[in-house]
Design a protein around this motif. Structure first.
Motif, PDB file in Angstrom:
ATOM      1  N   ALA A  43      -5.224 -47.006  10.520  1.00 55.63           N
ATOM      2  CA  ALA A  43      -5.054 -45.973  11.541  1.00 55.63           C
ATOM      3  C   ALA A  43      -4.824 -44.584  10.959  1.00 55.63           C
ATOM      4  CB  ALA A  43      -3.883 -46.340  12.453  1.00 55.63           C
ATOM      5  N   THR A  44      -4.446 -44.502   9.684  1.00 55.85           N
ATOM      6  CA  THR A  44      -4.024 -43.208   9.139  1.00 55.85           C
ATOM      7  C   THR A  44      -4.784 -42.753   7.899  1.00 55.85           C
ATOM      8  OG1 THR A  44      -2.302 -44.297   7.801  1.00 55.85           O
ATOM      9  CG2 THR A  44      -1.668 -43.531  10.005  1.00 55.85           C
ATOM     10  N   ALA A  45      -5.499 -43.650   7.229  1.00 56.77           N
ATOM     11  CA  ALA A  45      -6.056 -43.324   5.912  1.00 56.77           C
ATOM     12  C   ALA A  45      -7.217 -42.343   5.959  1.00 56.77           C
ATOM     13  CB  ALA A  45      -6.492 -44.603   5.196  1.00 56.77           C
ATOM     14  N   THR A  46      -7.842 -42.165   7.097  1.00 58.59           N
ATOM     15  CA  THR A  46      -8.987 -41.253   7.178  1.00 58.59           C
ATOM     16  C   THR A  46      -8.698 -40.026   8.038  1.00 58.59           C
ATOM     17  OG1 THR A  46      -9.904 -42.495   9.049  1.00 58.59           O
ATOM     18  CG2 THR A  46     -10.633 -43.128   6.837  1.00 58.59           C
ATOM     19  N   ARG A  47      -7.514 -39.925   8.571  1.00 59.79           N
ATOM     20  CA  ARG A  47      -7.170 -38.804   9.457  1.00 59.79           C
ATOM     21  C   ARG A  47      -6.523 -37.691   8.642  1.00 59.79           C
ATOM     22  NH1 ARG A  47      -2.665 -38.346  12.823  1.00 59.79           N
ATOM     23  NH2 ARG A  47      -2.233 -40.578  12.592  1.00 59.79           N
ATOM     24  N   LEU A  48      -7.214 -36.554   8.534  1.00 61.12           N
ATOM     25  CA  LEU A  48      -6.707 -35.429   7.760  1.00 61.12           C
ATOM     26  C   LEU A  48      -5.647 -34.666   8.550  1.00 61.12           C
ATOM     27  CD1 LEU A  48     -10.037 -34.115   6.194  1.00 61.12           C
ATOM     28  CD2 LEU A  48      -8.251 -35.466   5.083  1.00 61.12           C
ATOM     29  N   THR A  49      -4.705 -34.077   7.816  1.00 63.58           N
ATOM     30  CA  THR A  49      -3.559 -33.432   8.455  1.00 63.58           C
ATOM     31  C   THR A  49      -3.547 -31.913   8.318  1.00 63.58           C
ATOM     32  OG1 THR A  49      -2.225 -33.628   6.445  1.00 63.58           O
ATOM     33  CG2 THR A  49      -2.161 -35.481   8.004  1.00 63.58           C
ATOM     34  N   GLY A  50      -4.365 -31.369   7.408  1.00 58.01           N
ATOM     35  CA  GLY A  50      -4.317 -29.932   7.169  1.00 58.01           C
ATOM     36  C   GLY A  50      -3.148 -29.505   6.307  1.00 58.01           C
ATOM     37  N   THR A  51      -2.441 -30.459   5.722  1.00 56.31           N
ATOM     38  CA  THR A  51      -1.291 -30.157   4.869  1.00 56.31           C
ATOM     39  C   THR A  51      -1.569 -30.632   3.445  1.00 56.31           C
ATOM     40  OG1 THR A  51      -0.191 -32.272   5.322  1.00 56.31           O
ATOM     41  CG2 THR A  51       0.271 -30.437   6.822  1.00 56.31           C
ATOM     42  N   THR A  52      -0.727 -30.196   2.518  1.00 56.93           N
ATOM     43  CA  THR A  52      -0.832 -30.614   1.121  1.00 56.93           C
ATOM     44  C   THR A  52       0.560 -30.958   0.606  1.00 56.93           C
ATOM     45  OG1 THR A  52      -0.494 -28.387   0.216  1.00 56.93           O
ATOM     46  CG2 THR A  52      -2.764 -29.014   0.782  1.00 56.93           C
ATOM     47  N   TYR A  53       0.603 -31.571  -0.570  1.00 62.06           N
ATOM     48  CA  TYR A  53       1.899 -31.835  -1.186  1.00 62.06           C
ATOM     49  C   TYR A  53       2.636 -30.522  -1.451  1.00 62.06           C
ATOM     50  CZ  TYR A  53       0.380 -36.667  -2.003  1.00 62.06           C
ATOM     51  OH  TYR A  53      -0.047 -37.961  -1.842  1.00 62.06           O
ATOM     52  N   ARG A  54       1.887 -29.494  -1.856  1.00 60.63           N
ATOM     53  CA  ARG A  54       2.531 -28.213  -2.135  1.00 60.63           C
ATOM     54  C   ARG A  54       3.083 -27.582  -0.858  1.00 60.63           C
ATOM     55  NH1 ARG A  54       1.916 -24.687  -6.416  1.00 60.63           N
ATOM     56  NH2 ARG A  54      -0.044 -25.672  -7.057  1.00 60.63           N
ATOM     57  N   SER A  55       2.312 -27.616   0.224  1.00 59.65           N
ATOM     58  CA  SER A  55       2.773 -26.958   1.448  1.00 59.65           C
ATOM     59  C   SER A  55       4.038 -27.618   1.985  1.00 59.65           C
ATOM     60  CB  SER A  55       1.662 -26.968   2.506  1.00 59.65           C
ATOM     61  OG  SER A  55       1.395 -28.280   2.975  1.00 59.65           O
ATOM     62  N   HIS A  56       4.105 -28.939   1.919  1.00 62.22           N
ATOM     63  CA  HIS A  56       5.324 -29.615   2.374  1.00 62.22           C
ATOM     64  C   HIS A  56       6.504 -29.288   1.463  1.00 62.22           C
ATOM     65  CE1 HIS A  56       3.890 -31.844   5.770  1.00 62.22           C
ATOM     66  NE2 HIS A  56       2.947 -32.456   5.083  1.00 62.22           N
ATOM     67  N   THR A  57       6.253 -29.230   0.167  1.00 69.00           N
ATOM     68  CA  THR A  57       7.332 -28.919  -0.764  1.00 69.00           C
ATOM     69  C   THR A  57       7.825 -27.494  -0.558  1.00 69.00           C
ATOM     70  OG1 THR A  57       6.349 -30.446  -2.363  1.00 69.00           O
ATOM     71  CG2 THR A  57       7.991 -28.901  -3.195  1.00 69.00           C
ATOM     72  N   ARG A  58       6.913 -26.587  -0.283  1.00 72.82           N
ATOM     73  CA  ARG A  58       7.311 -25.198  -0.030  1.00 72.82           C
ATOM     74  C   ARG A  58       8.214 -25.092   1.192  1.00 72.82           C
ATOM     75  NH1 ARG A  58       2.455 -21.872   1.103  1.00 72.82           N
ATOM     76  NH2 ARG A  58       4.029 -20.241   1.383  1.00 72.82           N
ATOM     77  N   ARG A  59       7.826 -25.739   2.280  1.00 73.02           N
ATOM     78  CA  ARG A  59       8.617 -25.573   3.508  1.00 73.02           C
ATOM     79  C   ARG A  59       9.980 -26.253   3.395  1.00 73.02           C
ATOM     80  NH1 ARG A  59       8.722 -29.845   7.140  1.00 73.02           N
ATOM     81  NH2 ARG A  59       7.408 -31.615   6.577  1.00 73.02           N
ATOM     82  N   LEU A  60      10.073 -27.333   2.612  1.00 69.73           N
ATOM     83  CA  LEU A  60      11.325 -28.077   2.536  1.00 69.73           C
ATOM     84  C   LEU A  60      12.271 -27.558   1.455  1.00 69.73           C
ATOM     85  CD1 LEU A  60       9.877 -31.653   3.131  1.00 69.73           C
ATOM     86  CD2 LEU A  60      11.248 -30.288   4.723  1.00 69.73           C
ATOM     87  N   THR A  61      11.778 -26.720   0.542  1.00 69.54           N
ATOM     88  CA  THR A  61      12.665 -26.117  -0.457  1.00 69.54           C
ATOM     89  C   THR A  61      12.896 -24.636  -0.183  1.00 69.54           C
ATOM     90  OG1 THR A  61      10.788 -25.702  -1.945  1.00 69.54           O
ATOM     91  CG2 THR A  61      12.017 -27.753  -2.264  1.00 69.54           C
TER      92      THR A  61
END
Length: 447
Positions: free
Chosen positions: A203-221
């Motif tokens: 259900a999730t492996a082909t659905r793109l989110t528009g996010t990256t590991y960097r973008s999530h790390t930026r918002r959470l730090t």
């Protein structure tokens, strides 16, 4: 040492529970936090027929279990900002409620810092009293807590419990932690997906989110400049690939959201939502985590311009023979080249001789390079010699190195733009600073 610990743990313990905390939750009485599922039409019909019409049916193994995903929001400490989660298995008949989590670590374990620096951090899984754990996160840490009861068949619930009990054995519970690919949340995701026969992945492996590991790390730090800058400098091109919903589930809150849209096939062939019911057990009074990263490009650019202008002005003043200008230029240039050179050395080593895959192929090396340390060595005699001609000669040598550093920064920035490495803030800081260093040394070499 305090700053080093903050920088390392920002990635090392994303969405994890520190062992010293999680092993000592307060003891509280057991009590249900989710309502029991309402009986279906068939159950109500059977109940109305009376117990004397047929012998009681034998309960299917696993039917006594309830499975819930427990999700914990962000906390205050660096290692709490990415959230946390656990699989909560309840057996009401035996009065058992256990939350199993895969985020256990301890700063005091042997060679913790060495293991992190080489990408070989050792984590483990463990189970705790679920109600006490909820109370701990809610009352003592003021972190939001959610519970989702999952629609697993009795056989799937039993298989999940058996897998978790196997995983909890001493010989199986440890694993090599990766802050994006193999952390507390991905272990929860994988255990649930295993029990569901791959339904979550499908259900999730082909659905793109528009996010990256960097973008999530930026918002959470965001809000911690040292940690934020250090991580953005350390992350290379692999951190900028767009994530699928499956990959984004390395974050507990995102996994919780994605499960809301997953449907499973029931034994009769019908399709049903995976999440039977969801309830927020505690709403934190702290501000919620930001949904998107905030750009600090202007702030980094202004910082770089201020540093570059200071170096240029001090270099010009030194060339004019003003008192104290040599010392001022030496201090500012020395601090900048020392910090940039050591940071570049760390980035180079992290991307080449460790197992930190997301720190490889890092174009930030164009701006923060070990070569900066050469400029540091040359700046010392350029400002320390008593002879004007000697100072000019050393300044000329340092100028050529500074020109090389500036050229590498420009090339690195342009290539990063071309390949999509989102390091604009890093180059916004370094480019003006290297320009000011080069210009100041140029004026000094021509004095």
């Amino acid at each position: 040492m305090s700053l080093l610990r903050r920088l390392t743990t920002a990635l090392a313990v994303a969405c994890c529970t520190r062992a010293a905390v999680a092993q000592t939750p307060p003891t509280l009485p057991q009590r249900p936090l989710l309502s029991a599922p309402a009986p279906g039409p068939q159950q109500r019909m059977q109940a109305g027929q009376g117990a004397q019409s047929a012998p009681p049916a034998v309960a299917e193994p696993g039917s006594e279990l309830r499975v819930m995903l427990l999700t914990v929001g962000a906390g205050s400490a660096v290692w709490e900002r990415f959230g946390h989660n656990a699989i909560w298995i309840s057996d009401p008949r035996r009065g058992i409620d256990v939350a199993y989590n895969w985020g256990m670590f301890d700063f005091n374990q042997p060679r913790f810092l060495q293991r992190f620096l080489t990408g070989d951090t050792r984590y483990w899984m463990e189970g705790f009293d679920a109600n006490a754990l909820v109370e701990h996160y809610a009352r003592e840490e003021n972190r939001s807590v959610w519970a989702q009861e999952l629609n697993l068949t009795p056989a799937q619930r039993l298989a999940l419990l058996q897998y978790i009990e196997w995983n909890a054995r001493e010989e199986n519970k440890f694993y090599r932690y990766d802050y994006y690919l193999d952390n507390c949340s991905t272990r929860v995701r994988d255990a649930l997906d295993r029990a569901l026969g791959g339904a979550i992945r499908r259900a999730t492996a082909t659905r793109l989110t528009g996010t990256t590991y960097r973008s999530h790390t930026r918002r959470l730090t965001d809000g911690d400049p040292a940690v934020y800058t250090g991580i953005q400098l350390a992350l290379g091109r692999p951190a900028d690939r767009e994530l699928t919903a499956w990959e984004e589930s390395f974050l507990p809150v995102r996994l919780m959201r994605h499960l809301r849209g997953v449907r499973v096939t029931m034994p009769d062939g019908s399709s049903a939502p995976l999440v039977l019911q969801e309830r927020q057990l505690y709403a934190a009074t702290r501000a919620p985590e930001p949904e998107r990263p905030t750009s600090h490009l202007l702030a980094y650019l202004l910082g770089g311009l201020a540093l570059g202008a200071t170096l240029a002005v001090l270099g010009r003043a030194s060339a004019a023979g003003r008192r104290g200008a040599d010392a001022g230029f030496g201090v500012v240039a020395g601090v900048w080249t020392l910090v940039a050179g050591l940071a570049g050395t760390a980035v180079l080593l992290a991307g080449t001789v460790t197992r930190h895959v997301f720190m490889g192929r890092n174009l930030n090396l164009g701006a923060f390079s070990p070569l900066v340390l050469i400029a540091l060595v040359l700046v010392v005699p350029a400002v320390g010699s008593r002879l004007r001609a000697t100072r000019a000669r050393w300044a000329g040598r340092a100028e050529r190195v500074a020109a090389l550093l500036l050229a590498l920064s420009v090339v690195g920035w342009l290539v990063a733009l071309g390949v999509g490495q989102k390091s604009g803030e890093i180059f916004a800081l370094a480019l003006p600073a290297h320009t000011g260093l080069w210009w100041g040394l140029r004026r000094m070499s021509r004095a």
